[in-house]
Design an enzyme around this catalytic site. Structure first.
Site, PDB file in Angstrom:
ATOM      1  N   SER A 205       0.845  -1.200   0.000  1.00 15.22           N
ATOM      2  CA  SER A 205       0.000   0.000   0.000  1.00 15.22           C
ATOM      3  C   SER A 205       0.880   1.249   0.000  1.00 15.22           C
ATOM      4  O   SER A 205       1.759   1.385   0.856  1.00 15.22           O
ATOM      5  CB  SER A 205      -0.893   0.004   1.240  1.00 15.22           C
ATOM      6  OG  SER A 205      -1.555   1.250   1.341  1.00 15.22           O
ATOM      7  N   CYS A 331     -13.834   1.573  13.156  1.00 13.86           N
ATOM      8  CA  CYS A 331     -14.893   2.449  13.659  1.00 13.86           C
ATOM      9  C   CYS A 331     -15.793   2.860  12.530  1.00 13.86           C
ATOM     10  O   CYS A 331     -15.662   3.955  11.977  1.00 13.86           O
ATOM     11  CB  CYS A 331     -14.281   3.687  14.288  1.00 13.86           C
ATOM     12  SG  CYS A 331     -14.232   3.598  16.054  1.00 13.86           S
TER      13      CYS A 331
HETATM   14  C1  LIG Z   1      -3.936  -0.150   5.467  1.00 11.54           C
HETATM   15  C2  LIG Z   1      -3.961  -1.621   5.349  1.00 11.54           C
HETATM   16  C3  LIG Z   1      -4.677  -2.249   4.327  1.00 11.54           C
HETATM   17  C4  LIG Z   1      -5.485  -1.478   3.316  1.00 11.54           C
HETATM   18  O1  LIG Z   1      -4.648  -0.755   2.460  1.00 11.54           O
HETATM   19  P1  LIG Z   1      -5.260   0.341   1.448  1.00 11.54           P
HETATM   20  O2  LIG Z   1      -4.093   0.676   0.578  1.00 11.54           O
HETATM   21  O3  LIG Z   1      -5.703   1.477   2.307  1.00 11.54           O
HETATM   22  O4  LIG Z   1      -6.364  -0.296   0.710  1.00 11.54           O
HETATM   23  C5  LIG Z   1      -4.630  -3.614   4.265  1.00 11.54           C
HETATM   24  N1  LIG Z   1      -3.939  -4.331   5.151  1.00 11.54           N
HETATM   25  C6  LIG Z   1      -3.240  -3.762   6.156  1.00 11.54           C
HETATM   26  C7  LIG Z   1      -2.474  -4.625   7.097  1.00 11.54           C
HETATM   27  C8  LIG Z   1      -3.231  -2.390   6.286  1.00 11.54           C
HETATM   28  O5  LIG Z   1      -2.553  -1.832   7.288  1.00 11.54           O
END
Ligand SMILES: *Cc1c(COP(=O)(O)O)cnc(C)c1O
Length: 385
Positions: A205, A331
């Site tokens: 991400s 939340c």
């Molecule tokens: C933030 C997060 C996601 C989601 O990622 P996005 O790019 O916001 O869709 C998935 N898994 C974990 C462990 C995260 O911390």
């Protein structure tokens, strides 16, 4: 601290976009806005070249080849493609395996992806974790006694910061002949990661490593090939796995974020871990009975997940509106619900409601840590529950 200047300690929810990342992105919003798939003209080819540079930067950070990187909108999408795409491919080719194994402490997008597959005849197995948030490898071994299509275990937990032993897990999963997927959203750019340990699919991400929101990547192993079917129909971009025009500025930002992380990650982890220790030691001294959730040493540098002895998380946050921390729970409603991750650790509901997740990051200063330690100690003395 100036009044109204928030102290941001929620770096597991998202990180600030690094100014160097923003600078790298801007020309792709302004000077060259071309479609990176429009290779008939020079502007399009320049955009394509920028995308390919970024792809190589993502690949380099995790020990992959550039052509093994599929660019997506973020880890949620990458996790959906990995899990549902593997299931879809298995059904398409007549692979009879239906078991999908994951952990109770995974991100919702993994748990819900696996749960969504029940209606297609798949069998999710959600393994419990130990009190410290780690996985008992014997449980995994036992679950793999039935033919299994895919195992998904996150690299670093987003609430409690626990670092899973991916190499040991991958060995067990590969010996059983299943695909191994890891949601590495909290790990990429924070701890060294190499797909060579046996990951077939790995999710990234952008906004968790000081890049922009709305962009991410999925590593898909080529040799031997991890087979997943696309979820989107369209122009067959990203080698057919993810149709849709790539967002050149965001992709460039993701690449730059990965480049910076590769250079600075080791030093940054030491600095961030020292800030975490400083905060934890001060709070432990000033607030007797405070409890750290998650394994004490197998944890990522920036995470503290603390159960306070008497005051609720909501009260601590209400006392300190200038401090941005979280309860770590999903939340979606106005009321705070106890975190399912803490409940999976065996933390009771009352204790879960006295728990805060504190995420320290690249832009956190020692002065901020000291301010926060004083503020929470003062709140603890506050007689209101
Ligand atoms: C933030 C997060 C996601 C989601 O990622 P996005 O790019 O916001 O869709 C998935 N898994 C974990 C462990 C995260 O911390």
């Amino acid at each position: 601290m100036r009044p109204n200047r928030p102290i941001y300690l929620d770096n597991q929810a998202t990180t600030a976009c690094d100014p160097r990342v923003l600078a790298a992105m801007l020309p792709w919003f302004t000077e060259n806005f071309a479609n990176p798939h429009s290779v008939d003209h020079a502007m399009g080819r320049a955009a394509e070249a920028a995308v390919e540079t970024a792809r190589a930067q993502v690949a380099a950070l995790i020990g992959a080849e550039p052509r093994e990187i599929v660019l997506t909108s973020g880890a949620t999408e990458s996790n959906n493609i990995a899990i549902k795409g593997a299931a879809r491919h298995a059904r398409r080719v007549g692979d009879p395996r239906r078991r999908m194994i994951t952990l109770a402490t995974e991100h919702k997008c993994v748990l819900e992806s696996v749960a969504d597959l029940v209606e297609d005849g798949f069998e999710p197995i959600v393994l419990p974790v130990r009190r410290d948030g780690t996985l008992d490898l014997e449980l995994l071994q036992d679950a793999l006694a039935e033919p299994t299509l895919l195992v998904s275990v996150m690299a670093v937990n987003n609430e409690i910061g626990v670092v899973h032993d991916l190499a040991a897990i991958a060995r067990i999963v590969k010996a059983a002949g299943a695909l191994f997927h890891t949601d590495a959203a909290q790990a990429v750019g924070k701890i060294p990661l190499d797909v060579g340990i046996g990951a077939d699919l790995l999710s990234v991400s952008g906004h968790k490593l000081y890049g922009p929101k709305g962009v991410g990547a999925l590593y898909v192993r080529r040799r031997p090939r991890a087979r997943v079917a696309a979820l989107f129909s369209g122009g067959n971009q990203e080698r057919g796995l993810r149709s849709g025009t790539l967002a050149t500025p965001l992709v460039v930002g993701l690449g730059e974020a990965c480049r910076i992380a590769g250079l600075e990650m080791a030093e940054e982890a030491v600095r961030v871990a020292a800030l975490r220790e400083r905060l934890f030691e001060t709070l432990s001294r000033d607030i007797p009975g405070i409890v750290l959730n998650g394994h004490p040493t197998r944890r990522v540098a920036g995470n503290l997940n603390l159960t306070f002895p008497s005051r609720s998380a909501q009260a601590l946050m209400d006392d300190n509106p200038e401090i941005c921390v979280s309860t770590g729970s999903a939340c979606s409603s106005a009321a705070i619900e106890p975190s399912y991750v803490l409940q999976a650790l065996g933390v009771d509901e009352a204790a879960a409601l006295r728990t805060l997740r504190i995420g320290i990051g690249r832009f956190t200063s020692a002065a901020e840590i000291d301010t926060v330690a004083r503020a929470f100690a003062a709140s603890h003395e506050n007689p209101r529950p």
